[in-house]
Design an enzyme around this catalytic site. Sequence first.
Site, PDB file in Angstrom:
ATOM      1  N   GLY A  45      -6.106   0.229  -4.254  1.00 13.40           N
ATOM      2  CA  GLY A  45      -5.761   0.950  -3.032  1.00 13.40           C
ATOM      3  C   GLY A  45      -4.281   0.851  -2.726  1.00 13.40           C
ATOM      4  O   GLY A  45      -3.600  -0.077  -3.168  1.00 13.40           O
ATOM      5  N   GLY A  47      -1.361   1.893   0.562  1.00 15.12           N
ATOM      6  CA  GLY A  47      -1.059   2.461   1.868  1.00 15.12           C
ATOM      7  C   GLY A  47       0.432   2.559   2.071  1.00 15.12           C
ATOM      8  O   GLY A  47       1.216   2.403   1.122  1.00 15.12           O
ATOM      9  N   GLY A  48       0.839   2.804   3.318  1.00 22.35           N
ATOM     10  CA  GLY A  48       2.254   2.959   3.594  1.00 22.35           C
ATOM     11  C   GLY A  48       3.048   1.677   3.456  1.00 22.35           C
ATOM     12  O   GLY A  48       4.241   1.707   3.150  1.00 22.35           O
ATOM     13  N   PHE A  49       2.390   0.538   3.677  1.00 22.08           N
ATOM     14  CA  PHE A  49       3.110  -0.732   3.703  1.00 22.08           C
ATOM     15  C   PHE A  49       2.597  -1.747   2.687  1.00 22.08           C
ATOM     16  O   PHE A  49       3.102  -2.865   2.650  1.00 22.08           O
ATOM     17  CB  PHE A  49       3.016  -1.365   5.095  1.00 22.08           C
ATOM     18  CG  PHE A  49       3.323  -0.394   6.202  1.00 22.08           C
ATOM     19  CD1 PHE A  49       4.590   0.124   6.355  1.00 22.08           C
ATOM     20  CD2 PHE A  49       2.335   0.023   7.076  1.00 22.08           C
ATOM     21  CE1 PHE A  49       4.884   1.022   7.368  1.00 22.08           C
ATOM     22  CE2 PHE A  49       2.622   0.923   8.101  1.00 22.08           C
ATOM     23  CZ  PHE A  49       3.903   1.422   8.244  1.00 22.08           C
ATOM     24  N   VAL A  52      -3.087  -2.796  -2.716  1.00 20.38           N
ATOM     25  CA  VAL A  52      -4.217  -3.712  -2.809  1.00 20.38           C
ATOM     26  C   VAL A  52      -4.683  -3.790  -4.263  1.00 20.38           C
ATOM     27  O   VAL A  52      -4.853  -2.762  -4.934  1.00 20.38           O
ATOM     28  CB  VAL A  52      -5.380  -3.268  -1.907  1.00 20.38           C
ATOM     29  CG1 VAL A  52      -6.534  -4.279  -1.980  1.00 20.38           C
ATOM     30  CG2 VAL A  52      -4.914  -3.118  -0.461  1.00 20.38           C
ATOM     31  N   LYS A  65      -3.885  -8.150  -1.117  1.00 20.21           N
ATOM     32  CA  LYS A  65      -3.018  -7.139  -0.494  1.00 20.21           C
ATOM     33  C   LYS A  65      -1.573  -7.631  -0.558  1.00 20.21           C
ATOM     34  O   LYS A  65      -1.221  -8.656   0.031  1.00 20.21           O
ATOM     35  CB  LYS A  65      -3.468  -6.930   0.954  1.00 20.21           C
ATOM     36  CG  LYS A  65      -2.637  -5.937   1.741  1.00 20.21           C
ATOM     37  CD  LYS A  65      -3.192  -5.822   3.159  1.00 20.21           C
ATOM     38  CE  LYS A  65      -2.380  -4.911   4.042  1.00 20.21           C
ATOM     39  NZ  LYS A  65      -2.948  -4.830   5.416  1.00 20.21           N
ATOM     40  N   ASP A 172      -5.507   0.307  15.028  1.00 22.95           N
ATOM     41  CA  ASP A 172      -5.479   1.281  13.924  1.00 22.95           C
ATOM     42  C   ASP A 172      -6.882   1.468  13.360  1.00 22.95           C
ATOM     43  O   ASP A 172      -7.092   1.510  12.145  1.00 22.95           O
ATOM     44  CB  ASP A 172      -4.517   0.830  12.827  1.00 22.95           C
ATOM     45  CG  ASP A 172      -4.146   1.970  11.871  1.00 22.95           C
ATOM     46  OD1 ASP A 172      -4.323   3.149  12.261  1.00 22.95           O
ATOM     47  OD2 ASP A 172      -3.683   1.691  10.753  1.00 22.95           O
TER      48      ASP A 172
END
Length: 373
Positions: A45, A47-49, A52, A65, A172
Amino acid sequence: MDCLSSMTKSDLERMLFDETAEPKALPLSLLAEITNGFSDKQEIGEGGFAVVYQGMLNGGKVAVKRLSKTHLYEKEFHREVECLMMAKHKNVVRFLGYCADTQGSAERYNGKFVMADVQRRLLCFEYLPNGSLDKYIIDTSRKLQWRNCYKIIQGICQGLHYLHVKRIVHLDLKPANILLDDNLVPKIADFGLSRCFEDIQSRVFTQNIGGTLGYLAPEFGNGVITYKFDVYSLGAIITEILTGEKGYHTVDTVVEIWSEKLEKSHSDIQLQQVRVCTEIGIECIDSNPAKRPDTQNIIDRLNEIGSMVGYMETSVITSQLVESSLDELHQDRPKTPEETSFEVSSSLKVSLIIHKFQIPIHICYPLLVCCLY
């Protein structure tokens, strides 16, 4: 918070299978080892930051992560660890440990070598094989049956209620941050934007409110964070689970959609659940935060409809069991002239059935009353 831990692969595996184990500091070397040096092949995975990775142990798996641009998000990392250390619930992703590694590195700058601190920030969680909820909403081939939809809605509500009791505001909440285990039990994840309130706090004033459009409460521009932020996001998620899409839908529209999908034998019972969930979803996305229900109210309503459904289903099963068992008793009665005059009272028949099938007394009591009158 630098990682000076001597934790080994075996230690992490023992933690994974010990539900009572507390999260611990984990060495960077261990996390690199179980992810094969943070190999692209282990990536599950992004994401923006953060990215994973799947971490491989001898007898299990974990999720690692790794945060990017750590110098920009140091506060967020500390905040996420703080919230995760407090959160232990079946509907919250299980946190196993963290790594805050800082090492000096010689780097060339303006033609000279200078020493620079290289920060690495990582988090370790249980691995959940079914991925995130959004995939089940978007992918029509993975459509969920109502029983699973209801279980997921109820689980998310229970998880969020637990967080609010612990004074944690997620900020979130969205389908991509709801992970599912082998049994489709939902677990709230990704606490990067979360805030922990003090004992008497009910709101926080801030200039920077993150989140995801479509799940972000309309009052986000006011710079005031309250628990009702999460409730709005919850309502958007419930609506999306029920309809497969974002946006407002009337109760009757949603009930009509599900009435065409449900099995006839359980449709009346399950449509009651659909109706209650839809009503909760609509109330949660009210533009006025004061009109949104709190999580305790939501839990109470779901428990009420759940217990009612459980009673109705059990009553149906029990009544069918009584009818079939009475037929068996009638068929097994002796056929000689003398014996045919022998009659077994209705109350005695029901008593025999209760004893045979060990039916709970709170269910069988009405049956006995009916037999006496």
